[in-house]
Design a protein around this motif. Structure first.
Motif, PDB file in Angstrom:
ATOM      1  N   ASP A   1     -71.941 -30.951  -2.930  1.00  0.00           N
ATOM      2  CA  ASP A   1     -72.331 -29.586  -3.288  1.00  0.00           C
ATOM      3  C   ASP A   1     -71.108 -28.667  -3.330  1.00  0.00           C
ATOM      4  O   ASP A   1     -70.998 -27.804  -4.208  1.00  0.00           O
ATOM      5  CB  ASP A   1     -73.365 -29.061  -2.293  1.00  0.00           C
ATOM      6  CG  ASP A   1     -74.716 -29.732  -2.459  1.00  0.00           C
ATOM      7  OD1 ASP A   1     -74.976 -30.283  -3.545  1.00  0.00           O
ATOM      8  OD2 ASP A   1     -75.511 -29.718  -1.500  1.00  0.00           O
TER       9      ASP A   1
ATOM     10  N   SER B   1     -79.903 -27.177   0.284  1.00  0.00           N
ATOM     11  CA  SER B   1     -78.488 -27.173  -0.061  1.00  0.00           C
ATOM     12  C   SER B   1     -78.258 -27.131  -1.569  1.00  0.00           C
ATOM     13  O   SER B   1     -77.383 -26.413  -2.068  1.00  0.00           O
ATOM     14  CB  SER B   1     -77.796 -28.403   0.540  1.00  0.00           C
ATOM     15  OG  SER B   1     -76.395 -28.326   0.377  1.00  0.00           O
ATOM     16  N   GLY B   2     -79.045 -27.893  -2.316  1.00  0.00           N
ATOM     17  CA  GLY B   2     -78.879 -27.897  -3.764  1.00  0.00           C
ATOM     18  C   GLY B   2     -79.185 -26.543  -4.373  1.00  0.00           C
ATOM     19  O   GLY B   2     -78.441 -26.051  -5.240  1.00  0.00           O
TER      20      GLY B   2
ATOM     21  N   THR C   1     -76.427 -24.087  -3.530  1.00  0.00           N
ATOM     22  CA  THR C   1     -75.252 -24.322  -4.369  1.00  0.00           C
ATOM     23  C   THR C   1     -75.439 -23.677  -5.741  1.00  0.00           C
ATOM     24  O   THR C   1     -74.539 -22.997  -6.262  1.00  0.00           O
ATOM     25  CB  THR C   1     -75.010 -25.831  -4.522  1.00  0.00           C
ATOM     26  OG1 THR C   1     -74.827 -26.405  -3.222  1.00  0.00           O
ATOM     27  CG2 THR C   1     -73.783 -26.113  -5.376  1.00  0.00           C
TER      28      THR C   1
END
Length: 361
Positions: free
Chosen positions: A119, A96-97, A100
């Motif tokens: 995020d 997810s990071g 983003t």
């Protein structure tokens, strides 16, 4: 443990899969009659617009892939039926990071489904998503849930079943670094909250988390690396991971020893339209329709089949026997939301940094 081999393939990696070849063939047979269509998805558009396929790029965190493989074709078929327009999807999955950051750096996402509300807040800060994104989708934009699972060695020889077992002498805990892993932030908040949920305060929670981190021989950078450390390297007695990953592995015949603590933390994952991109791409109508569709019983059922806890109450009831009972469930709102939690725990010199520094002394 075979589960970990499967889990490795499911955990963060990035790839792109084009969909819609069937839809493109169907598009060639469209008529050009000038009618105005009003659809069940709340759309109205002239028929000449039907002759132009709309392209949507979905950017999501890694473990949602199994759900979207089934959800996207159903949405494409429904949108075609209700509007006469073809939708062609590009998909990208990864941590997810990193997803983003990729969107901020130019990945042309129309819709994002990320592991953390924080995020999406980063996308808002970058000017890609308009303020108030949570209110523009049902259920404050939380589209599905999971909880934290304890994965143990075969037979659970150390008898690790509850949070307080993680601080027993000699227990080695594997979890990723919350500075670099979204899943690890959920784990950290689960650790902290387990104390608050059982009558403790912040001071006791800090002491407890510090003890758990002392029992962590290494803090891998992400969930995939944490899995490798636990299985391939054989380190640790317990791995903290997403419930949906464990249940998915079990459904495929993998032998997994795990516990879902009855005191737990709700891993609430949000979906949002990327405003700047959809306005530039001319894809807002389809993107908003897709987000709306994700909350329908049909889509929620597919999330449940992929072992995510659905947010639709009716679907949740239908699949209730699939998920272990959690009698004491907390969530991010107990911490004042992600903006507050991020600053308090994970920002530079936040509580996580303070605890690590104190542990080194």
């Amino acid at each position: 443990m075979d589960f970990m081999r499967l889990s490795n393939s499911s955990l963060p990696r990035k790839f792109s899969i084009p969909l819609g070849s069937t839809s493109r063939r169907a598009f060639l047979g469209l008529s050009g009659s000038a009618l105005l269509l009003t659809t069940g998805l709340g759309l109205a558009q002239p028929a000449f617009a039907q002759n132009r396929p709309v392209k949507l790029t979905l950017v999501s965190y890694a473990v949602t892939k199994s759900a979207y493989e089934r959800i996207i074709p159903k949405f494409v078929a429904l949108y075609k039926k209700q509007t006469g327009q073809t939708v062609e999807f590009q998909q990208s999955y990864g941590g997810s990071g990193s997803q983003t950051r990729a969107v901020i750096d130019g990945l042309n996402a129309d819709v994002v489904h990320l592991a953390l509300g924080a995020d999406v807040d980063q996308l808002q800060s970058a000017g890609l998503v308009k303020p108030g994104w949570e209110k523009r989708a049902p259920n404050n934009a939380i589209v599905q849930r999971s909880v934290i699972a304890f994965i143990t060695r075969d037979g659970n020889p150390k008898k690790i079943t509850k949070w307080t077992d993680l601080i027993k002498p000699g227990i080695k805990v594997i979890t990723a670094n919350p500075k670099t892993s979204g899943g690890a932030r959920w784990n950290f908040l689960g650790l902290w909250s387990s104390v608050l949920q059982t009558g403790g305060n912040d001071a006791k929670a800090r002491q407890f988390v510090a003890q758990v981190l002392k029992n962590a021989p290494i803090l891998p950078k992400d969930a995939r690396e944490a899995t490798d450390v636990f299985v391939k390297q054989g380190q640790g007695d317990v791995l903290l991971n997403y419930e949906n990953e464990v249940l998915l592995a079990q459904s495929k015949g993998e032998k997994v020893d795990f516990t879902i603590p009855s005191v737990n933390f709700s891993i609430d994952t949000p979906v949002a339209v990327v405003d700047r991109n959809v306005d530039r791409n001319g894809s807002r109508k389809a993107a908003e329709a897709f987000v709306k569709y994700l909350f329908t019983p049909e889509a929620q059922t597919e999330y449940a089949k992929a072992f995510f806890r659905p947010v639709n109450p009716t679907v949740a009831k239908q699949f209730s026997k699939q998920f272990p009972a959690v009698t004491n469930l907390s969530n991010i709102n107990k911490f004042g939301g992600w903006d507050v939690a991020q600053k308090k725990f994970f920002a530079n010199n936040g509580l996580f940094d303070q605890i690590l520094l104190a542990n080194r002394r």
